[in-house]
Design a protein around this motif. Structure first.
Motif, PDB file in Angstrom:
ATOM      1  N   TRP A 133      40.430  76.886  41.743  1.00  6.77           N
ATOM      2  CA  TRP A 133      41.731  77.057  41.101  1.00  6.77           C
ATOM      3  C   TRP A 133      42.459  78.271  41.646  1.00  6.77           C
ATOM      4  O   TRP A 133      41.844  79.177  42.207  1.00  6.77           O
ATOM      5  CB  TRP A 133      41.612  77.119  39.569  1.00  6.77           C
ATOM      6  CG  TRP A 133      40.772  78.240  38.999  1.00  6.77           C
ATOM      7  CD1 TRP A 133      39.503  78.140  38.504  1.00  6.77           C
ATOM      8  CD2 TRP A 133      41.144  79.631  38.822  1.00  6.77           C
ATOM      9  NE1 TRP A 133      39.057  79.366  38.051  1.00  6.77           N
ATOM     10  CE2 TRP A 133      40.043  80.290  38.225  1.00  6.77           C
ATOM     11  CE3 TRP A 133      42.279  80.375  39.106  1.00  6.77           C
ATOM     12  CZ2 TRP A 133      40.054  81.656  37.916  1.00  6.77           C
ATOM     13  CZ3 TRP A 133      42.302  81.737  38.800  1.00  6.77           C
ATOM     14  CH2 TRP A 133      41.193  82.360  38.216  1.00  6.77           C
ATOM     15  N   LEU A 142      46.682  76.171  38.748  1.00  2.00           N
ATOM     16  CA  LEU A 142      46.444  74.821  39.251  1.00  2.00           C
ATOM     17  C   LEU A 142      45.001  74.666  39.722  1.00  2.00           C
ATOM     18  O   LEU A 142      44.514  75.472  40.520  1.00  2.00           O
ATOM     19  CB  LEU A 142      47.407  74.526  40.410  1.00  2.00           C
ATOM     20  CG  LEU A 142      47.387  73.109  40.977  1.00  2.00           C
ATOM     21  CD1 LEU A 142      47.738  72.068  39.922  1.00  2.00           C
ATOM     22  CD2 LEU A 142      48.353  72.993  42.162  1.00  2.00           C
ATOM     23  N   GLU A 143      44.336  73.631  39.210  1.00  2.00           N
ATOM     24  CA  GLU A 143      43.000  73.264  39.704  1.00  2.00           C
ATOM     25  C   GLU A 143      43.178  72.193  40.779  1.00  2.00           C
ATOM     26  O   GLU A 143      43.965  71.250  40.590  1.00  2.00           O
ATOM     27  CB  GLU A 143      42.152  72.725  38.536  1.00  2.00           C
ATOM     28  CG  GLU A 143      40.855  72.014  38.930  1.00  2.00           C
ATOM     29  CD  GLU A 143      39.862  72.851  39.730  1.00  2.00           C
ATOM     30  OE1 GLU A 143      39.674  74.031  39.391  1.00  2.00           O
ATOM     31  OE2 GLU A 143      39.275  72.311  40.702  1.00  2.00           O
ATOM     32  N   ALA A 144      42.458  72.365  41.870  1.00  2.00           N
ATOM     33  CA  ALA A 144      42.397  71.380  42.952  1.00  2.00           C
ATOM     34  C   ALA A 144      43.734  71.175  43.662  1.00  2.00           C
ATOM     35  O   ALA A 144      44.040  70.065  44.118  1.00  2.00           O
ATOM     36  CB  ALA A 144      41.869  70.032  42.441  1.00  2.00           C
ATOM     37  N   GLY A 145      44.530  72.226  43.779  1.00  2.00           N
ATOM     38  CA  GLY A 145      45.810  72.112  44.474  1.00  2.00           C
ATOM     39  C   GLY A 145      45.621  72.055  45.990  1.00  2.00           C
ATOM     40  O   GLY A 145      44.669  72.633  46.522  1.00  2.00           O
ATOM     41  N   THR A 146      46.525  71.344  46.665  1.00  2.00           N
ATOM     42  CA  THR A 146      46.544  71.395  48.133  1.00  2.00           C
ATOM     43  C   THR A 146      47.222  72.713  48.510  1.00  2.00           C
ATOM     44  O   THR A 146      47.884  73.340  47.666  1.00  2.00           O
ATOM     45  CB  THR A 146      47.387  70.240  48.699  1.00  2.00           C
ATOM     46  OG1 THR A 146      48.732  70.412  48.214  1.00  2.00           O
ATOM     47  CG2 THR A 146      46.866  68.893  48.265  1.00  2.00           C
ATOM     48  N   GLY A 157      48.951  67.300  33.794  1.00  2.00           N
ATOM     49  CA  GLY A 157      47.911  66.614  34.561  1.00  2.00           C
ATOM     50  C   GLY A 157      46.732  66.261  33.671  1.00  2.00           C
ATOM     51  O   GLY A 157      46.784  66.438  32.457  1.00  2.00           O
ATOM     52  N   GLU A 166      50.781  72.568  47.417  1.00  2.00           N
ATOM     53  CA  GLU A 166      50.954  72.649  45.957  1.00  2.00           C
ATOM     54  C   GLU A 166      50.722  74.076  45.450  1.00  2.00           C
ATOM     55  O   GLU A 166      51.437  74.559  44.571  1.00  2.00           O
ATOM     56  CB  GLU A 166      49.998  71.663  45.266  1.00  2.00           C
ATOM     57  CG  GLU A 166      50.409  70.215  45.479  1.00  2.00           C
ATOM     58  CD  GLU A 166      49.297  69.216  45.136  1.00  2.00           C
ATOM     59  OE1 GLU A 166      49.607  68.018  45.032  1.00  2.00           O
ATOM     60  OE2 GLU A 166      48.116  69.626  44.989  1.00  2.00           O
ATOM     61  N   LYS A 178      42.683  66.943  38.513  1.00  2.00           N
ATOM     62  CA  LYS A 178      43.760  67.827  38.978  1.00  2.00           C
ATOM     63  C   LYS A 178      44.663  68.096  37.781  1.00  2.00           C
ATOM     64  O   LYS A 178      45.202  67.167  37.182  1.00  2.00           O
ATOM     65  CB  LYS A 178      44.566  67.189  40.102  1.00  2.00           C
ATOM     66  CG  LYS A 178      45.706  68.120  40.555  1.00  2.00           C
ATOM     67  CD  LYS A 178      46.481  67.610  41.736  1.00  2.00           C
ATOM     68  CE  LYS A 178      45.735  67.790  43.004  1.00  2.00           C
ATOM     69  NZ  LYS A 178      46.586  67.777  44.199  1.00  2.00           N
ATOM     70  N   LYS A 183      38.382  62.813  40.175  1.00  2.00           N
ATOM     71  CA  LYS A 183      39.201  63.733  40.976  1.00  2.00           C
ATOM     72  C   LYS A 183      40.105  64.537  40.046  1.00  2.00           C
ATOM     73  O   LYS A 183      41.307  64.273  39.955  1.00  2.00           O
ATOM     74  CB  LYS A 183      40.055  62.940  41.960  1.00  2.00           C
ATOM     75  CG  LYS A 183      39.322  62.642  43.241  1.00  2.00           C
ATOM     76  CD  LYS A 183      40.290  62.267  44.328  1.00  2.00           C
ATOM     77  CE  LYS A 183      39.579  62.314  45.666  1.00  2.00           C
ATOM     78  NZ  LYS A 183      40.425  62.072  46.772  1.00  2.00           N
TER      79      LYS A 183
END
Ligand code: FDA
Ligand code: NAD
Length: 434
Positions: free
Chosen positions: A356, A396-400, A370, A403, A380, A378
């Protein structure tokens, strides 16, 4: 006893020391002008690795792999780099006496170091359970984690106590990262912390519910609302049981404690102005004493974005404050000045397959967006913090990478919001369109 004189001294060999040395080298420093004095035995390294890849059972991170400045994608500064540049690395040397006005540092073995300009980067030390009078807290296999030597001890214990029982005391950064690392090493892990949910200094109950659920699915047991009140040990002096304040007793082969850090300012007490538990600085990390700067965990600096003095205990600020101080020092030598430090707080963590990022300030109302279902294949999700009708923080968890950049931009620009329901509905796309 020996006396050495340097134009610049960095006191503390942690993350900022490496980034400051690199900045000095960029700006131009002559051989013999700069020294880094550290009580650690190794050249500056990226401390965050210690609670993550350093403890992996497979291909663990080891030095020289994570010397600064690889953490921010930069060049890796090995001891030879310092030698080539004529920067003196004075390792395994603890400074025990400081005279800021007299521009003198004295080591535990009586060596004296004179400086013209000093950068204080002594960082933090761990809060110990013995500080609260917890009985038996000095038993063997009870570990704290700050420096590389500390990280080698749990690593040895993990091997010695294969598949054993581990208790993690504390539900903050160290607790969550070490809880995961020990579980990955196949230990039977129980976490204990006093608050109603983990990482309360940042997480909302909604964010925490995801991580607690995820950890539970990985087999980590969580006991909330109580603390360790004592330990018993076996005839070898090794920890055997953790006694909790609520009366429960947990068996333990290994205990890891992460109950907070404390800035290392005691050497300078009475010599420099302090504020909010740290050394007060201006936007150039200059302290109240001429020619003395303070960076990283120990600095209480003006956070321009929120118009207040703050201390930040995270690596991004450690790096950037070090660079800012060196730029300011070099500019002032030419009668110039540099731009003010306009810092956007940035924190992150990684554990198991999770990752995160958080930017900005975590005050005001919150909106979760989300899916925060911990069993999702998965996951997010994220959270915005809203104050005075503006978004001021984002998680944000698991952002690119894109993102994460978008949530950083939101936290920096603080756009107004129409309503919380609308924000919840838009979720990440609100950030992406800013
Ligand atoms: P730091 O503690 O790094 O360095 C201080 C240095 O000064 C040490 O080398 C110490 O030995 C030396 N020193 C102190 N007193 C001395 C004396 N009297 N004489 C000589 N030397 C002395 N942050 C983040 O954003 N993301 C992350 O994932 C992590 N992960 C993480 C893991 C672990 C295990 C820890 C302990 C911390 C983190 N952090 C983090 C926090 C981050 O690492 C921290 O904020 C910075 O390292 C702070 O840098 P400082 O130099 O201020 O202190
Ligand atoms: P922390 O402040 O993150 O968490 C401390 C936790 O200790 C609290 O949340 C609470 O759950 C618990 N606690 C407090 N008193 C207790 C007691 N008496 N018994 C049991 N639990 C108690 O501190 P930390 O996790 O020890 O981390 C230390 C330092 O290292 C901090 O500066 C932190 O920022 C840094 N660090 C950061 C990261 C990261 O940013 N990813 C990772 C590791 C460490």
């Amino acid at each position: 006893m020996a006396e050495k004189t340097f134009k610049y001294v960095i006191l503390g060999g942690g993350v900022p020391a490496g980034y400051a040395a690199r900045e000095f080298s960029k700006q131009g420093v002559k051989p013999g002008e700069l020294a880094v004095i550290s009580k650690e035995a190794v050249a500056p390294y990226e401390r965050p690795a210690l609670s993550k890849a350093y403890l992996f059972p497979e291909s663990p991170a080891r030095l020289p792999g994570f010397h600064t400045c690889v953490g921010s994608g930069g060049e890796r500064l090995l001891p030879d780099w310092y030698k080539e540049k004529g920067i003196e690395l004075i390792l395994s040397t603890e400074i025990v006496k400081v005279d800021l006005a007299g521009k003198t540092l004295v080591s535990g073995t009586g060596e004296t170091f004179k400086f013209q300009i000093l950068i204080i980067a002594t960082g933090s030390t761990v809060v110990r359970l013995s500080d609260f009078g917890v009985k038996g807290a000095d038993a063997k296999n009870i570990f704290y984690l700050r420096e590389i030597d500390d990280a080698d001890k749990p690593n040895d214990a993990i091997k010695a106590k294969k598949n054993g029982k581990a208790v993690i005391v504390g539900g903050g950064y160290i607790g969550l990262e070490l809880g995961a690392a020990l579980r990955i090493n196949n230990l039977d892990v129980t976490m204990v912390y006093p608050e109603p949910w983990c990482m309360p200094r940042l997480f909302t109950s909604g964010i925490a519910a995801f991580y607690e659920g995820y950890y539970a699915n990985k087999g980590v047991k969580i006991i909330k609302g109580t603390v360790a009140s004592g330990f018993t040990s076996d005839s070898n002096g090794e920890v055997k049981e953790v006694h909790l304040k609520d009366g429960r007793v947990l068996e333990a082969d290994i205990v890891v404690v992460g109950v907070g850090g404390r800035p290392l300012t005691s050497l300078f007490k009475g010599q420099v102005e302090e504020e909010k538990g740290g050394i007060k600085t201006d936007t150039f990390f200059k302290t109240s004493v001429p020619d003395v700067y303070a960076v990283g965990d120990v600095a209480t600096f003006p956070l321009k974005l929120y118009n207040e003095l703050r201390r930040v205990e995270h690596v991004d600020h450690a790096r950037k404050s070090a660079e800012q101080a060196v730029k300011a020092i070099k500019a002032s030598e030419e009668g110039k000045t540099v731009e003010v430090y306009d810092y956007l707080p940035y924190f992150y963590s990684r554990s198991f397959d999770l990752s995160w990022q958080f930017y900005g300030d975590n005050v005001g109302e919150t909106v979760l967006f989300g899916g925060n279902n911990p069993t999702s294949p998965k996951p997010k999700f994220g959270t915005y913090w809203i104050k005075d009708g503006k978004v001021i923080g984002a998680f944000l968890e698991a952002g690119t990478p894109e993102e994460n950049q978008a949530i950083a931009k939101v936290a920096k620009l603080q756009p107004p919001v129409e309503g919380l329901d609308q924000l919840a509905k838009e979720g990440l796309s609100f950030a992406s369109k800013i």
